[in-house]
Design an enzyme around this catalytic site. Structure first.
Site, PDB file in Angstrom:
ATOM      1  N   GLY A 118      -4.312  13.131  -0.144  1.00 58.22           N
ATOM      2  CA  GLY A 118      -3.014  12.453  -0.230  1.00 58.22           C
ATOM      3  C   GLY A 118      -3.204  10.997  -0.611  1.00 58.22           C
ATOM      4  CB  VAL A 119      -4.002   9.183  -3.508  1.00 57.28           C
ATOM      5  CG1 VAL A 119      -5.429   9.340  -3.024  1.00 57.28           C
ATOM      6  CG2 VAL A 119      -3.686  10.206  -4.589  1.00 57.28           C
ATOM      7  N   GLY A 120      -0.766   8.714  -1.645  1.00 61.65           N
ATOM      8  CA  GLY A 120       0.517   8.013  -1.743  1.00 61.65           C
ATOM      9  C   GLY A 120       0.313   6.559  -1.348  1.00 61.65           C
ATOM     10  CG  ASN A 121       3.726   4.407   0.017  1.00 64.55           C
ATOM     11  OD1 ASN A 121       3.900   3.984  -1.122  1.00 64.55           O
ATOM     12  ND2 ASN A 121       4.662   5.048   0.699  1.00 64.55           N
ATOM     13  CB  VAL A 122      -1.541   5.187   3.686  1.00 64.75           C
ATOM     14  CG1 VAL A 122      -2.783   4.844   4.477  1.00 64.75           C
ATOM     15  CG2 VAL A 122      -0.299   4.727   4.419  1.00 64.75           C
TER      16      VAL A 122
ATOM     17  CE  LYS B 275       8.876   8.489  14.369  1.00 67.16           C
ATOM     18  NZ  LYS B 275       7.712   7.728  13.906  1.00 67.16           N
TER      19      LYS B 275
HETATM   20  P1  NAD Z   1       3.304   9.103   1.045  1.00 67.14           P
HETATM   21  O1  NAD Z   1       4.409  10.086   1.074  1.00 67.14           O
HETATM   22  O2  NAD Z   1       3.437   7.867   0.220  1.00 67.14           O
HETATM   23  O3  NAD Z   1       1.942   9.823   0.585  1.00 67.14           O
HETATM   24  C1  NAD Z   1       1.548  11.070   1.053  1.00 67.14           C
HETATM   25  C2  NAD Z   1       0.888  11.780  -0.102  1.00 67.14           C
HETATM   26  O4  NAD Z   1       0.273  12.960   0.378  1.00 67.14           O
HETATM   27  C3  NAD Z   1       1.870  12.204  -1.193  1.00 67.14           C
HETATM   28  O5  NAD Z   1       1.434  11.731  -2.443  1.00 67.14           O
HETATM   29  C4  NAD Z   1       1.848  13.735  -1.132  1.00 67.14           C
HETATM   30  O6  NAD Z   1       2.022  14.325  -2.401  1.00 67.14           O
HETATM   31  C5  NAD Z   1       0.457  13.976  -0.583  1.00 67.14           C
HETATM   32  N1  NAD Z   1       0.265  15.255   0.087  1.00 67.14           N
HETATM   33  C6  NAD Z   1       1.074  15.882   0.954  1.00 67.14           C
HETATM   34  N2  NAD Z   1       0.522  17.046   1.342  1.00 67.14           N
HETATM   35  C7  NAD Z   1      -0.671  17.132   0.712  1.00 67.14           C
HETATM   36  C8  NAD Z   1      -1.709  18.107   0.685  1.00 67.14           C
HETATM   37  N3  NAD Z   1      -1.642  19.217   1.413  1.00 67.14           N
HETATM   38  N4  NAD Z   1      -2.797  17.888  -0.088  1.00 67.14           N
HETATM   39  C9  NAD Z   1      -2.887  16.764  -0.836  1.00 67.14           C
HETATM   40  N5  NAD Z   1      -1.924  15.815  -0.861  1.00 67.14           N
HETATM   41  C10 NAD Z   1      -0.838  15.998  -0.091  1.00 67.14           C
HETATM   42  O7  NAD Z   1       3.038   8.759   2.568  1.00 67.14           O
HETATM   43  P2  NAD Z   1       2.253   7.503   3.138  1.00 67.14           P
HETATM   44  O8  NAD Z   1       3.216   6.443   3.496  1.00 67.14           O
HETATM   45  O9  NAD Z   1       1.086   7.192   2.277  1.00 67.14           O
HETATM   46  O10 NAD Z   1       1.719   8.096   4.532  1.00 67.14           O
HETATM   47  C11 NAD Z   1       0.661   9.037   4.523  1.00 67.14           C
HETATM   48  C12 NAD Z   1       0.516   9.644   5.922  1.00 67.14           C
HETATM   49  O11 NAD Z   1       0.238   8.610   6.864  1.00 67.14           O
HETATM   50  C13 NAD Z   1       1.772  10.344   6.437  1.00 67.14           C
HETATM   51  O12 NAD Z   1       1.372  11.441   7.232  1.00 67.14           O
HETATM   52  C14 NAD Z   1       2.436   9.304   7.303  1.00 67.14           C
HETATM   53  O13 NAD Z   1       3.219   9.897   8.321  1.00 67.14           O
HETATM   54  C15 NAD Z   1       1.222   8.613   7.904  1.00 67.14           C
HETATM   55  N6  NAD Z   1       1.496   7.234   8.284  1.00 67.14           N
HETATM   56  C16 NAD Z   1       1.923   6.358   7.352  1.00 67.14           C
HETATM   57  C17 NAD Z   1       2.167   5.046   7.737  1.00 67.14           C
HETATM   58  C18 NAD Z   1       2.634   4.023   6.734  1.00 67.14           C
HETATM   59  O14 NAD Z   1       2.627   2.829   7.051  1.00 67.14           O
HETATM   60  N7  NAD Z   1       3.004   4.414   5.539  1.00 67.14           N
HETATM   61  C19 NAD Z   1       1.969   4.634   9.073  1.00 67.14           C
HETATM   62  C20 NAD Z   1       1.492   5.573  10.000  1.00 67.14           C
HETATM   63  C21 NAD Z   1       1.267   6.885   9.591  1.00 67.14           C
END
Ligand code: NAD
Length: 344
Positions: free
Chosen positions: A175-179, A78
């Site tokens: 958390g309803v971002g990308n994943v 990392k």
């Molecule tokens: P993202 O930033 O697109 O979405 C995260 C969402 O969580 C955001 O909308 C944010 O506002 C929300 N959030 C943060 N804290 C919160 C809380 N306390 N209560 C409610 N909502 C909250 O991130 P992502 O890419 O969707 O990834 C989500 C998680 O999965 C992260 O922890 C990331 O490290 C992990 N992850 C992602 C990937 C990937 O491929 N994107 C791979 C492995 C792990």
């Protein structure tokens, strides 16, 4: 400019700093036993270098365990860039980081993580080929992370609830971002009952707009999420959310989501086990993105990446079964399985 190599108990640390560009970078390589170390580049603020070193070391080790259980021919590494207050020139900053990655001769391959984006990966690619997740390598990690989480949730529901179908299973997604949004959409298609929560209203609304029946989706205020009675709690926001203060309120049967480092400490996994909550270890269930970025740039088809990602469900089934037979917390069993691959 200053570069150095040091060794800690678990990692080799390569550091590089340049006051002129503002770059302060640490690359941690935990293991290259299974192949070159692969792991994202995080560019965030840290209170000091010790905090950045601690973070990168922990994350690099996690990547080794994740790759080992995902069956990926990569080691764990990392990088963290201690984010400057302002970037003098973001493009040259990341190009210089690319030169630093190149100087390791392929022992470390970088990718996107918190605080970096696809454009940064493009800049890094001007100086090194040891980067994935650029705009033209065809990777879509969040889609595969969400697919892996879906398979993991299905495996957990089969184990804990003896149910073969997701129909009517209540999943709370934090958390309803990308994943999280992609997961919500897939679960809706399978007939699950969905509740969602996000600290960002725009993200919340964007997710609702993508759902077929937004009226049937319950929106939960962020502070109430831990007290929500449900079948599956899916943390897809930030890490550290399974901690002693939240644990006492959890009213779910399963914890299974994408967030990294969900347990604030190992003992939280023990408490989940004692409470009878089935925990899908984070680095196992969220490996889909790693599978994608490690295979697609090497010419492996999306179909094969999909098959490999779906195997996350099988790996979790094995972890759940062993945890039951040995009466051990799931994260302990997962760690033992990874360590067997890495150290024997
Ligand atoms: P993202 O930033 O697109 O979405 C995260 C969402 O969580 C955001 O909308 C944010 O506002 C929300 N959030 C943060 N804290 C919160 C809380 N306390 N209560 C409610 N909502 C909250 O991130 P992502 O890419 O969707 O990834 C989500 C998680 O999965 C992260 O922890 C990331 O490290 C992990 N992850 C992602 C990937 C990937 O491929 N994107 C791979 C492995 C792990």
């Amino acid at each position: 400019m200053n570069s150095s190599i040091t060794h800690t108990n678990s990692c080799t640390l390569h550091t590089h700093s340049n006051p002129r560009s503002g770059l302060m970078a640490i690359i941690a390589i935990h293991s290259t036993k299974l192949g070159p170390a692969l792991g994202g580049c995080r560019c965030i603020s840290y209170p000091d270098t010790d905090a950045a070193t601690e973070d990168v070391t922990r994350l690099a080790k996690g990547m080794s365990y994740k790759a080992a259980l995902a069956g990926i021919h990569h080691g764990g590494g990392k990088s963290v860039l201690i984010r400057p207050k302002t970037f003098k020139n973001r493009h040259t900053y990341f190009e210089e980081f690319g030169e630093f990655v190149e100087s390791l001769g392929g022992d470390y391959i970088t990718s996107v993580d918190s605080g970096t984006n696809i454009e940064d990966m493009d800049d890094i690619s001007h100086s090194t080929s040891y980067v994935c997740g650029t705009s033209n390598d065809g990777c879509t990690p969040s889609i595969f992370t969400s697919l892996g989480v879906l398979e993991g949730i299905k495996a957990a529901v089969r184990k804990k609830m003896r149910r073969q179908s997701m129909d009517g299973i209540h999943v709370v997604i934090q958390g309803v971002g990308n994943v999280g949004a992609a997961l919500a959409i897939s679960l809706e298609e399978l007939g699950a009952k969905i509740s969602i929560s996000d600290i960002n209203d725009a993200t919340l609304n964007a997710c609702l707009e993508r759902m077929k029946s937004p009226d049937e989706v319950m929106v939960i205020p962020p502070d109430d999420v831990y007290r929500s009675s449900c079948d599956v709690f899916a943390p897809c926001g930030l890490g550290g959310i399974i901690n002693p203060s939240n644990l006492q309120h959890l009213e779910c049967k399963i914890v299974a989501g994408s967030a990294n480092n969900q347990l604030s400490q190992e003992s939280d996994g023990v408490l989940l086990h004692k409470k009878g909550i089935l925990y899908a270890p984070d680095y196992v269930i969220n490996a889909g993105g790693l599978i994608d970025v490690s295979l697609i740039p090497n010419g492996i088809s999306e179909q094969e990446v999909t098959i490999k990602t779906k195997q996350i469900g099988d790996t979790l089934e094995e972890i759940f079964d062993r945890a039951e037979q040995e009466n051990k917390p799931c994260h302990t069993v997962a760690n033992q399985m990874a360590e067997n691959i890495l150290y024997h």
